[in-house]
Motif scaffolding. Structure first.
Motif, PDB file in Angstrom:
ATOM      1  N   TYR A  15      17.006  40.465 -15.376  1.00 20.62           N
ATOM      2  CA  TYR A  15      18.163  40.226 -16.242  1.00 20.62           C
ATOM      3  C   TYR A  15      17.701  39.728 -17.617  1.00 20.62           C
ATOM      4  CZ  TYR A  15      22.744  38.463 -17.704  1.00 20.62           C
ATOM      5  OH  TYR A  15      23.912  38.230 -18.392  1.00 20.62           O
ATOM      6  N   ALA A  16      16.777  38.798 -17.621  1.00 17.51           N
ATOM      7  CA  ALA A  16      16.273  38.266 -18.885  1.00 17.51           C
ATOM      8  C   ALA A  16      15.604  39.356 -19.711  1.00 17.51           C
ATOM      9  CB  ALA A  16      15.300  37.117 -18.618  1.00 17.51           C
ATOM     10  N   LYS A  17      14.778  40.160 -19.072  1.00 18.70           N
ATOM     11  CA  LYS A  17      14.066  41.212 -19.796  1.00 18.70           C
ATOM     12  C   LYS A  17      15.033  42.242 -20.374  1.00 18.70           C
ATOM     13  CE  LYS A  17      10.101  42.750 -18.459  1.00 18.70           C
ATOM     14  NZ  LYS A  17       9.265  42.214 -19.554  1.00 18.70           N
ATOM     15  N   LYS A  18      16.094  42.560 -19.651  1.00 20.33           N
ATOM     16  CA  LYS A  18      17.099  43.511 -20.165  1.00 20.33           C
ATOM     17  C   LYS A  18      17.800  42.961 -21.400  1.00 20.33           C
ATOM     18  CE  LYS A  18      17.993  45.776 -15.735  1.00 20.33           C
ATOM     19  NZ  LYS A  18      18.945  45.946 -14.608  1.00 20.33           N
ATOM     20  N   HIS A  19      17.779  41.649 -21.563  1.00 23.36           N
ATOM     21  CA  HIS A  19      18.389  41.018 -22.726  1.00 23.36           C
ATOM     22  C   HIS A  19      17.352  40.698 -23.809  1.00 23.36           C
ATOM     23  CE1 HIS A  19      21.815  40.654 -20.021  1.00 23.36           C
ATOM     24  NE2 HIS A  19      22.551  40.319 -21.059  1.00 23.36           N
ATOM     25  N   GLY A  20      16.183  41.312 -23.713  1.00 22.56           N
ATOM     26  CA  GLY A  20      15.175  41.162 -24.751  1.00 22.56           C
ATOM     27  C   GLY A  20      14.408  39.860 -24.710  1.00 22.56           C
ATOM     28  N   VAL A  21      14.365  39.223 -23.550  1.00 22.21           N
ATOM     29  CA  VAL A  21      13.708  37.922 -23.403  1.00 22.21           C
ATOM     30  C   VAL A  21      12.304  38.114 -22.823  1.00 22.21           C
ATOM     31  CG1 VAL A  21      13.827  35.674 -22.266  1.00 22.21           C
ATOM     32  CG2 VAL A  21      15.931  36.778 -23.076  1.00 22.21           C
ATOM     33  N   ASP A  24      -5.495  35.652  -9.404  1.00 25.60           N
ATOM     34  CA  ASP A  24      -5.362  37.038  -8.926  1.00 25.60           C
ATOM     35  C   ASP A  24      -4.424  37.155  -7.731  1.00 25.60           C
ATOM     36  OD1 ASP A  24      -6.969  37.906 -10.965  1.00 25.60           O
ATOM     37  OD2 ASP A  24      -8.772  38.143  -9.737  1.00 25.60           O
ATOM     38  N   PRO A  25      -4.566  36.340  -6.670  1.00 26.27           N
ATOM     39  CA  PRO A  25      -3.616  36.484  -5.569  1.00 26.27           C
ATOM     40  C   PRO A  25      -2.187  36.126  -5.970  1.00 26.27           C
ATOM     41  CG  PRO A  25      -5.086  34.620  -5.183  1.00 26.27           C
ATOM     42  CD  PRO A  25      -5.654  35.395  -6.315  1.00 26.27           C
ATOM     43  N   ALA A  26      -2.019  35.174  -6.884  1.00 24.00           N
ATOM     44  CA  ALA A  26      -0.667  34.824  -7.318  1.00 24.00           C
ATOM     45  C   ALA A  26      -0.035  35.989  -8.074  1.00 24.00           C
ATOM     46  CB  ALA A  26      -0.693  33.579  -8.192  1.00 24.00           C
ATOM     47  N   VAL A  27      -0.794  36.606  -8.957  1.00 20.79           N
ATOM     48  CA  VAL A  27      -0.284  37.762  -9.692  1.00 20.79           C
ATOM     49  C   VAL A  27       0.022  38.915  -8.736  1.00 20.79           C
ATOM     50  CG1 VAL A  27      -0.956  39.571 -11.327  1.00 20.79           C
ATOM     51  CG2 VAL A  27      -1.341  37.157 -11.897  1.00 20.79           C
ATOM     52  N   GLN A  28      -0.884  39.166  -7.803  1.00 24.17           N
ATOM     53  CA  GLN A  28      -0.658  40.218  -6.801  1.00 24.17           C
ATOM     54  C   GLN A  28       0.625  39.952  -6.028  1.00 24.17           C
ATOM     55  OE1 GLN A  28      -3.873  40.582  -3.980  1.00 24.17           O
ATOM     56  NE2 GLN A  28      -2.688  41.865  -2.586  1.00 24.17           N
ATOM     57  N   ASN A  29       0.839  38.704  -5.642  1.00 20.27           N
ATOM     58  CA  ASN A  29       2.021  38.335  -4.871  1.00 20.27           C
ATOM     59  C   ASN A  29       3.300  38.553  -5.685  1.00 20.27           C
ATOM     60  OD1 ASN A  29       2.374  35.553  -2.518  1.00 20.27           O
ATOM     61  ND2 ASN A  29       3.780  37.223  -2.938  1.00 20.27           N
ATOM     62  N   LEU A  30       3.280  38.148  -6.949  1.00 23.63           N
ATOM     63  CA  LEU A  30       4.445  38.336  -7.806  1.00 23.63           C
ATOM     64  C   LEU A  30       4.782  39.811  -7.968  1.00 23.63           C
ATOM     65  CD1 LEU A  30       3.600  35.674 -10.543  1.00 23.63           C
ATOM     66  CD2 LEU A  30       5.583  35.611  -9.026  1.00 23.63           C
ATOM     67  N   ARG A  31       3.776  40.618  -8.174  1.00 23.14           N
ATOM     68  CA  ARG A  31       4.016  42.052  -8.328  1.00 23.14           C
ATOM     69  C   ARG A  31       4.584  42.646  -7.044  1.00 23.14           C
ATOM     70  NH1 ARG A  31      -1.506  42.901 -11.616  1.00 23.14           N
ATOM     71  NH2 ARG A  31      -0.666  42.827 -13.739  1.00 23.14           N
ATOM     72  N   LYS A  32       4.022  42.247  -5.909  1.00 25.71           N
ATOM     73  CA  LYS A  32       4.475  42.752  -4.615  1.00 25.71           C
ATOM     74  C   LYS A  32       5.934  42.390  -4.366  1.00 25.71           C
ATOM     75  CE  LYS A  32       2.593  40.998  -0.878  1.00 25.71           C
ATOM     76  NZ  LYS A  32       1.582  40.732   0.188  1.00 25.71           N
ATOM     77  N   ASP A  33       6.357  41.226  -4.876  1.00 24.10           N
ATOM     78  CA  ASP A  33       7.718  40.745  -4.648  1.00 24.10           C
ATOM     79  C   ASP A  33       8.721  41.248  -5.679  1.00 24.10           C
ATOM     80  OD1 ASP A  33       7.024  39.407  -2.361  1.00 24.10           O
ATOM     81  OD2 ASP A  33       6.974  37.416  -3.270  1.00 24.10           O
ATOM     82  N   GLY A  34       8.289  42.137  -6.566  1.00 21.30           N
ATOM     83  CA  GLY A  34       9.244  42.768  -7.467  1.00 21.30           C
ATOM     84  C   GLY A  34       9.423  42.109  -8.816  1.00 21.30           C
ATOM     85  N   TYR A  35       8.489  41.251  -9.225  1.00 20.30           N
ATOM     86  CA  TYR A  35       8.561  40.668 -10.558  1.00 20.30           C
ATOM     87  C   TYR A  35       7.980  41.690 -11.547  1.00 20.30           C
ATOM     88  CZ  TYR A  35       9.862  36.152  -8.622  1.00 20.30           C
ATOM     89  OH  TYR A  35      10.538  35.130  -7.982  1.00 20.30           O
ATOM     90  N   ASP A  36       8.864  42.487 -12.107  1.00 24.77           N
ATOM     91  CA  ASP A  36       8.469  43.592 -12.976  1.00 24.77           C
ATOM     92  C   ASP A  36       8.398  43.095 -14.419  1.00 24.77           C
ATOM     93  OD1 ASP A  36       7.864  46.056 -14.005  1.00 24.77           O
ATOM     94  OD2 ASP A  36       9.897  46.875 -13.815  1.00 24.77           O
ATOM     95  N   THR A  37       7.276  42.460 -14.747  1.00 22.73           N
ATOM     96  CA  THR A  37       7.091  41.879 -16.068  1.00 22.73           C
ATOM     97  C   THR A  37       5.608  41.733 -16.334  1.00 22.73           C
ATOM     98  OG1 THR A  37       7.771  40.040 -17.495  1.00 22.73           O
ATOM     99  CG2 THR A  37       7.163  39.499 -15.204  1.00 22.73           C
ATOM    100  N   ASP A  38       5.252  41.472 -17.577  1.00 26.32           N
ATOM    101  CA  ASP A  38       3.841  41.299 -17.913  1.00 26.32           C
ATOM    102  C   ASP A  38       3.275  40.085 -17.200  1.00 26.32           C
ATOM    103  OD1 ASP A  38       3.733  43.473 -19.680  1.00 26.32           O
ATOM    104  OD2 ASP A  38       4.503  42.258 -21.336  1.00 26.32           O
ATOM    105  N   LEU A  39       2.110  40.268 -16.587  1.00 25.53           N
ATOM    106  CA  LEU A  39       1.465  39.179 -15.850  1.00 25.53           C
ATOM    107  C   LEU A  39       0.001  39.016 -16.273  1.00 25.53           C
ATOM    108  CD1 LEU A  39       2.994  39.911 -12.321  1.00 25.53           C
ATOM    109  CD2 LEU A  39       3.494  37.925 -13.766  1.00 25.53           C
ATOM    110  N   ASP A  40      -0.277  39.393 -17.529  1.00 31.62           N
ATOM    111  CA  ASP A  40      -1.637  39.224 -18.041  1.00 31.62           C
ATOM    112  C   ASP A  40      -1.853  37.770 -18.469  1.00 31.62           C
ATOM    113  OD1 ASP A  40      -0.318  38.932 -20.470  1.00 31.62           O
ATOM    114  OD2 ASP A  40      -0.779  40.952 -21.160  1.00 31.62           O
ATOM    115  N   ARG A  41      -3.014  37.493 -19.014  1.00 32.90           N
ATOM    116  CA  ARG A  41      -3.374  36.117 -19.330  1.00 32.90           C
ATOM    117  C   ARG A  41      -2.555  35.521 -20.470  1.00 32.90           C
ATOM    118  NH1 ARG A  41      -8.043  34.088 -17.105  1.00 32.90           N
ATOM    119  NH2 ARG A  41      -9.048  35.538 -15.662  1.00 32.90           N
ATOM    120  N   THR A  42      -1.894  36.359 -21.253  1.00 34.40           N
ATOM    121  CA  THR A  42      -1.051  35.835 -22.317  1.00 34.40           C
ATOM    122  C   THR A  42       0.368  35.540 -21.830  1.00 34.40           C
ATOM    123  OG1 THR A  42      -0.363  38.029 -23.101  1.00 34.40           O
ATOM    124  CG2 THR A  42      -2.383  37.091 -24.043  1.00 34.40           C
TER     125      THR A  42
END
Length: 269
Positions: free
Chosen positions: A156-162, A176-194
């Motif tokens: 919802y936030a990303k659709k509003h330009g956030v 790495d496992p935390a990022v993998q877990n977030l992606r697996k659970d559907g967090y469709d957002t940038d998860l790089d170091r920035t």
């Protein structure tokens, strides 16, 4: 490593006190903490753990993991907080224009443990006793479920330009496992170091120089998290929403709105 003050349920039951650890004596609901009254007898630990089970609607899956129920009081509290947050996001970004006081690029910041990823099965399986070894092994499996509704809130936030940032007390070696877990659970957002900030004690960022160097990490949770939010502001962002399950995730300013998610199982100072 999670560094929080808690008294483990099992230790309380035997009268043993674990240094540096403190549990609350009640269910911490939406936007509230949980504190006993000085001089009063704490709630019976057996009754308290039963109340926690009831609050989460605890059920054990076929694989032995403990799950929270989607129609539990916990889930209902989350839904109310998320609805309020979505209302605020819509208001802050109405008409495609950010209306926040700082007029930077709109952003939200989320804690990870029990804000984005649910750790209830760890608490339940260990009888609320935390150790670095068991916690690191648990996180490394990268199979925690999402906290109800939070992937949808991120979308919802990303659709509003956030822009979405994650700010966690997890150690850098658990990135790495935390990022993998977030992606697996559907967090469709940038998860790089920035966009995903960990507690890196061996190479702390320069903006935490007041309390952390490569030789010594002396940052409290509040200093670490508030300092990172201040860094994001200095990078041109206005944090319109800051989400956490601990008050220490939210204290220290540098956010227009704060949202305390419920967590009755541990307390991070």
């Amino acid at each position: 490593m999670r560094t929080f003050h808690q008294v483990a349920a099992a230790a309380l039951a035997t009268g043993a006190l674990t240094a540096g650890i403190l549990y609350g004596t009640g269910v911490a609901g939406a936007d509230t903490g949980s504190h006993g009254h000085p001089g009063s007898e704490p709630e019976n630990i057996g009754l308290l753990t039963g109340q926690i089970d009831d609050y989460y609607g605890a059920t054990q899956a076929a694989d032995g993991t403990w799950q929270a129920s989607p129609d539990s009081p916990y889930a209902h509290d989350l839904a109310a907080i998320e609805a309020r947050a979505e209302h605020d996001i819509a208001a802050e970004t109405a008409g495609g224009h950010h209306t926040g006081a700082r007029h930077g690029k709109p952003a939200i910041v989320l804690d990870v443990d029990d804000t984005a990823l649910l750790s209830f099965t760890y608490e339940r399986d260990t009888n609320y006793v935390y150790t670095d070894a068991t916690w690191n092994a648990f996180v490394s499996k990268a199979d925690r479920p999402a906290v109800y509704g939070m992937p949808g809130l991120v979308s919802y936030a990303k659709k509003h330009g956030v822009t979405v940032f994650f700010l966690t007390g997890l150690a850098e070696n658990l990135r790495d496992p935390a990022v993998q877990n977030l992606r697996k659970d559907g967090y469709d957002t940038d998860l790089d170091r920035t966009h995903f900030f960990t507690k890196d004690k061996t190479a702390p960022p320069a903006y935490l120089a007041d309390c952390a160097t490569a030789a010594a990490w002396n940052c409290t949770t509040v200093q670490f998290k508030a300092g990172t939010r201040q860094h994001l502001e200095a990078s041109g962002y206005d944090i319109i929403g800051n989400f956490g399950d601990q008050q220490s995730d939210l204290t220290g300013g540098h956010a227009d709105h704060t949202y305390k998610l419920p967590n009755p199982t541990y307390f991070v100072e």
